[in-house]
Design a protein around this motif. Sequence first.
Motif, mmCIF file in Angstrom:
data_model
loop_
_atom_site.group_PDB
_atom_site.id
_atom_site.type_symbol
_atom_site.label_atom_id
_atom_site.label_comp_id
_atom_site.label_asym_id
_atom_site.label_seq_id
_atom_site.Cartn_x
_atom_site.Cartn_y
_atom_site.Cartn_z
ATOM 1 N N MET A 1 0.817 -1.188 0.000
ATOM 2 C CA MET A 1 0.000 0.000 0.000
ATOM 3 C C MET A 1 0.870 1.265 0.000
ATOM 4 N N ILE A 2 1.928 1.226 0.813
ATOM 5 C CA ILE A 2 2.823 2.388 0.908
ATOM 6 C C ILE A 2 3.519 2.614 -0.433
ATOM 7 N N LYS A 3 3.875 1.522 -1.112
ATOM 8 C CA LYS A 3 4.501 1.643 -2.433
ATOM 9 C C LYS A 3 3.589 2.359 -3.410
ATOM 10 N N LYS A 4 2.295 2.015 -3.384
ATOM 11 C CA LYS A 4 1.331 2.639 -4.297
ATOM 12 C C LYS A 4 1.192 4.127 -4.004
ATOM 13 N N ILE A 5 1.154 4.490 -2.734
ATOM 14 C CA ILE A 5 1.029 5.898 -2.357
ATOM 15 C C ILE A 5 2.266 6.663 -2.811
ATOM 16 N N VAL A 6 3.441 6.088 -2.607
ATOM 17 C CA VAL A 6 4.697 6.728 -3.021
ATOM 18 C C VAL A 6 4.727 6.885 -4.538
ATOM 19 N N LEU A 7 4.297 5.889 -5.272
ATOM 20 C CA LEU A 7 4.270 5.964 -6.731
ATOM 21 C C LEU A 7 3.306 7.044 -7.218
ATOM 22 N N VAL A 8 2.127 7.144 -6.605
ATOM 23 C CA VAL A 8 1.148 8.168 -6.975
ATOM 24 C C VAL A 8 1.722 9.558 -6.694
ATOM 25 N N VAL A 9 2.342 9.742 -5.540
ATOM 26 C CA VAL A 9 2.937 11.039 -5.175
ATOM 27 C C VAL A 9 4.046 11.388 -6.162
ATOM 28 N N LEU A 10 4.876 10.434 -6.510
ATOM 29 C CA LEU A 10 5.960 10.679 -7.467
ATOM 30 C C LEU A 10 5.421 11.021 -8.859
ATOM 31 N N ALA A 11 4.387 10.313 -9.274
ATOM 32 C CA ALA A 11 3.793 10.579 -10.589
ATOM 33 C C ALA A 11 3.193 11.979 -10.640
ATOM 34 N N VAL A 12 2.443 12.359 -9.613
ATOM 35 C CA VAL A 12 1.834 13.690 -9.564
ATOM 36 C C VAL A 12 2.925 14.754 -9.450
ATOM 37 N N GLY A 13 3.906 14.506 -8.602
ATOM 38 C CA GLY A 13 5.014 15.465 -8.422
ATOM 39 C C GLY A 13 5.811 15.673 -9.695
ATOM 40 N N SER A 14 6.066 14.615 -10.445
ATOM 41 C CA SER A 14 6.838 14.746 -11.690
ATOM 42 C C SER A 14 6.072 15.529 -12.744
ATOM 43 N N ALA A 15 4.751 15.436 -12.729
ATOM 44 C CA ALA A 15 3.934 16.216 -13.672
ATOM 45 C C ALA A 15 4.097 17.706 -13.418
#
Length: 191
Positions: A1-15
């Motif tokens: 679950m933590i991996k998914k949250i980190v991936l979502v944050v990274l994806a939004v942040g990179s945008a």
Amino acid sequence: MIKKIVLVVLAVGSAFLCGCDNSKRIDKAILIDCIVVTKNDYTFVCISDEEKNELITIKEESLEKALKALESEHNPEVVLSKLELIAFAENTESEKYFSTLQQIKNNYAVSPSVYTAVCSNEIIKSLDKAETVEKSTEQIMLLENKERDVSSTLLKMNNNLSKSKKSLLYLPYIRDNNGTAVEKVEIMIKK
């Protein structure tokens, strides 16, 4: 679950971090519609959202120096992709035809069908109006249909200049604003 949250944050942040920082903004550019070449200077007719286009005149000995001065004085990107007409004044030296053509052809992205003409003082004074540029190009097209040896476009001029060391160009000469006053003028260019 933590991996998914980190991936979502990274994806939004990179945008947000990967914006268009190095892009060319059209609202910050100088769009040139026409270049007027005279004996002593270069005038750039810039596209404006008003009825009349903006004129910027720069006294320089070559188009290359004039364009560099234009960029340094006005800071934004100079765009020649909207260029329609290169107008030479009647008293311009023949060497300027060749140097102007070569400078534009070798260094800028322009249409090979940019029209070139020798213009009377009356026409040159009215080139700040978009309709004068449009009317002039229409007259050049009509003349070229009648006179096959007229070299009115950058592409045709360049092909003619590439043939020999000494070239003879037949350019359209626009005398006045009515539709019957276009004729051809001979220009000898020594490279």
